[in-house]
Design an enzyme around this catalytic site. Structure first.
Site, PDB file in Angstrom:
ATOM      1  N   CYS A 385       7.333 -35.949  28.017  1.00  0.00           N
ATOM      2  CA  CYS A 385       7.359 -35.598  29.440  1.00  0.00           C
ATOM      3  C   CYS A 385       8.650 -34.867  29.798  1.00  0.00           C
ATOM      4  O   CYS A 385       8.775 -33.687  29.500  1.00  0.00           O
ATOM      5  CB  CYS A 385       7.124 -36.845  30.284  1.00  0.00           C
ATOM      6  SG  CYS A 385       6.493 -36.428  31.908  1.00  0.00           S
ATOM      7  N   HIS A 509       2.588 -38.671  28.426  1.00  0.00           N
ATOM      8  CA  HIS A 509       3.288 -39.826  27.834  1.00  0.00           C
ATOM      9  C   HIS A 509       2.405 -40.390  26.720  1.00  0.00           C
ATOM     10  O   HIS A 509       1.693 -41.374  26.923  1.00  0.00           O
ATOM     11  CB  HIS A 509       3.532 -40.894  28.902  1.00  0.00           C
ATOM     12  CG  HIS A 509       4.634 -40.544  29.838  1.00  0.00           C
ATOM     13  ND1 HIS A 509       5.951 -40.783  29.532  1.00  0.00           N
ATOM     14  CD2 HIS A 509       4.628 -39.963  31.057  1.00  0.00           C
ATOM     15  CE1 HIS A 509       6.719 -40.368  30.530  1.00  0.00           C
ATOM     16  NE2 HIS A 509       5.938 -39.858  31.466  1.00  0.00           N
ATOM     17  N   GLU A 511       3.092 -42.112  24.336  1.00  0.00           N
ATOM     18  CA  GLU A 511       3.458 -43.482  23.920  1.00  0.00           C
ATOM     19  C   GLU A 511       2.557 -44.519  24.597  1.00  0.00           C
ATOM     20  O   GLU A 511       2.386 -45.625  24.085  1.00  0.00           O
ATOM     21  CB  GLU A 511       4.937 -43.761  24.230  1.00  0.00           C
ATOM     22  CG  GLU A 511       5.314 -43.927  25.708  1.00  0.00           C
ATOM     23  CD  GLU A 511       5.587 -42.609  26.440  1.00  0.00           C
ATOM     24  OE1 GLU A 511       5.130 -41.557  25.953  1.00  0.00           O
ATOM     25  OE2 GLU A 511       6.245 -42.643  27.494  1.00  0.00           O
TER      26      GLU A 511
HETATM   27  N1  GLN Z   1      10.918 -35.870  36.321  1.00  0.00           N
HETATM   28  C1  GLN Z   1       9.935 -35.123  35.623  1.00  0.00           C
HETATM   29  C2  GLN Z   1       8.739 -34.786  36.516  1.00  0.00           C
HETATM   30  O1  GLN Z   1       8.566 -35.381  37.543  1.00  0.00           O
HETATM   31  C3  GLN Z   1       9.491 -35.854  34.392  1.00  0.00           C
HETATM   32  C4  GLN Z   1       8.782 -37.137  34.669  1.00  0.00           C
HETATM   33  C5  GLN Z   1       8.599 -37.992  33.463  1.00  0.00           C
HETATM   34  O2  GLN Z   1       9.271 -37.832  32.446  1.00  0.00           O
HETATM   35  N2  GLN Z   1       7.725 -38.960  33.561  1.00  0.00           N
HETATM   36  O3  GLN Z   1       7.936 -33.950  36.193  1.00  0.00           O
END
Ligand code: GLN
Length: 535
Positions: A385, A509, A511
């Site tokens: 992410c 994500h 994971e």
């Molecule tokens: N802050 C980033 C976004 O909002 C990444 C978010 C995250 O890693 N879950 O896109």
């Protein structure tokens, strides 16, 4: 066809928090699942938040996301990692959801002039939801974990609903109480807290059928007898819940004590032999790894709060077990890296570098330095992410030469917004500015790390973010050598890779869907790459 009669197991924790109810619930579920029963978990949470979306992970632990986009607490991660299937949001029953519904009904006049009360209105709402989850999943057994500690004001109405479920409605309900048995000195086990805790539960009209004891040392005969006598349970229904070498060992430990036989007896289940053979093999690989010990750096913020990254850590455990290596996780505070004149002093110690998800600008530059170091020194890199967004920013800055490239999350006024919030009409989520949440499909490009990892061209992974790769930069990035290996149907970038060394990052994500029996493919490749690089 006769409808199947679902049975229910309620796990409540007494005395104090942090006893590992989620792991106990998952372990018992795993044992039952291995016997061929369809098991589905439910979590009761008494807090008034509707979901975990607004909770700070550095206070409450990771916000876990389900396929359907429901934001739930960390325990759901444990359930899925053990039970190996995707749970739906209806399994999360919070005080917030219940009160929201009750008040909505009241405003609608649905209660026909009656005064709206905890009993029966709130308790009925709980019971209906529990039954609906059983039905929706065609479950043989519903495992219900009661959040909080017995005696908390917040969980009282859940326990009352379960009392009614068992006694008034004659459902097949088994109540398991998890307690703590301290030892004042070796051999001096204290059962009094457990006795008091049971009396508290009894005062609510609930008699536990079984008692599991967290402990510093195994219960001796004397302690077991006392608990059985004073708590009104049979001696064979008192179990040890010892500290295990890995959480995945607990199903094996409980099975060995004969927990299945006792549950089967009480719930009238069949008496076949439990088969946890495959699970046992994986646990054996975790506790006695044969391969290399790999030092993996997780470069994040507030890394002291490990609960905030629990799925990442567990995904590494799964990948290590799958490849028969062992992983040592090192938490690297990214803003500390910013203070170093040379990051290699810190980063040269590791066989692989991972940048997990995150929000807010603290430590961002340190993470970018870590990614640059990994790329230039051919250290295997995995980005999740935010870890993808920063991999793109690093590439734009240091390879494309766009020195001020950034995400607009961290610099609104950058001339090179390589990462941005997409304009409304290009957004995948149509609600303007809200998070992209839950499972989305993604197409993979042949011949990439991602394609080889998954072995197919269409995947579905879970998201939780607002920002995306700015489509205006994709062509330049690709020309400069960054590989876009996965895209959403809309064209939005989902995965990127380096060409010259192992580096892959995903907007999802991944994971969150890693389980001991089905580890996340990208984590497996990442660990394989780290093992290959390690001399
Ligand atoms: N802050 C980033 C976004 O909002 C990444 C978010 C995250 O890693 N879950 O896109």
């Amino acid at each position: 066809m006769t409808e199947k009669k679902t049975k229910y197991i309620v796990v409540a924790g007494s005395i104090m928090s942090g006893l590992g109810k989620g792991i106990v619930t998952s372990s018992i579920g795993k044992i039952l699942q291995s016997k061929g029963y369809k098991v589905v978990p439910i979590k009761f949470d008494g807090y008034l938040n509707v979901d975990c979306g607004t909770m700070n992970p550095f206070r409450h632990g990771e916000v876990f996301v389900l396929d359907d986009g429901t934001e739930v607490d960390m325990d759901f991660g444990t359930y899925e990692r053990f039970l190996n299937f995707s749970i739906s949001g209806s399994s999360s029953i919070t005080g917030g959801k219940l009160f929201q519904k009750i008040i909505e009904k009241e405003r609608n006049g649905d209660f026909l002039g009656r005064d709206v009360q905890f009993v029966p209105h709130l308790t009925d709402e709980i019971k209906n939801r529990v039954r609906a989850v059983g039905k929706e999943n065609n479950a043989d057994i519903v495992m219900i974990e009661v959040g909080g500690t017995v005696g908390d004001l917040e969980s009282g109405y859940f326990l009352e609903a379960m009392r009614q479920f068992k006694h008034e409605e004659k459902e097949d309900v088994l109540i398991i109480q998890l307690t703590y048995v301290p030892s004042l000195s070796p051999g001096e086990l204290k059962t009094k807290p457990t006795q008091h805790a049971t009396r508290l539960l009894q005062s609510m009209g609930i008699q536990p059928d079984m008692i599991l004891c967290r402990e510093q040392e195994p219960l001796n005969d004397d302690a077991k007898k006392k608990i059985a006598l004073y708590c009104n349970v049979t001696e064979n229904a008192v179990f040890d819940d010892p500290t295990v070498r890995t959480i995945y060992e607990l199903p094996l430990t409980l099975e060995k004590q004969g927990i299945y036989e006792v549950i089967a007896e009480k719930l009238n289940l069949s008496k076949e032999k439990t088969d946890l053979t495959e699970w046992r093999k994986l646990v054996e690989r975790i506790v006695n790894p044969k391969g290399k010990t790999l030092n993996v750096a997780i470069v994040g913020k507030y890394t002291a709060v490990k609960d905030a990254y629990v799925s990442v850590k567990e995904a590494l455990v799964h990948a290590a077990a799958a490849t028969n290596n062992s992983v040592e996780v090192h938490w690297v505070e990214s803003h500390e890296l910013e203070k170093l004149d040379d990051v290699s002093k810190e980063l040269s110690k590791y066989n692989a570098i991972l940048v997990p998800g995150g929000f807010g600008s603290r430590g961002i530059e340190g993470k970018i330095l870590a990614i640059e170091y990994a790329r230039k020194n051919k250290i295997p890199y995995l980005g999740l992410c935010l870890g993808l967004q920063l991999m793109v920013v690093e590439y734009a800055r240091n390879v494309l030469g766009l020195k001020d490239a950034n995400s607009t999350e961290f610099n609104k006024d950058t001339c090179n917004p390589a990462i941005m919030m997409l304009p409304e009409k290009k957004q995948i989520v149509k609600m303007g500015g809200t998070l992209r949440l839950g499972a989305y499909d993604c197409k993979l490009k042949k011949g990439t790390i991602a394609f080889d990892a998954y072995g197919k061209d269409k995947i579905s992974e879970r998201h939780r973010h607002r920002y995306e790769v700015n489509p205006d930069y994709v062509e330049q990035l690709e020309k400069a050598g960054l590989v876009v290996s996965g895209t959403h149907d809309s064209g939005v970038v989902e995965l990127v890779e380096w060409k010259d060394s192992f580096g892959v990052a995903t907007q999802a994500h991944v994971e969150l869907k890693s389980r001991l029996e089905t580890p996340a493919p990208l984590f497996v490749e990442f660990i394989k790459a780290a093992a290959k690089e390690k001399k």
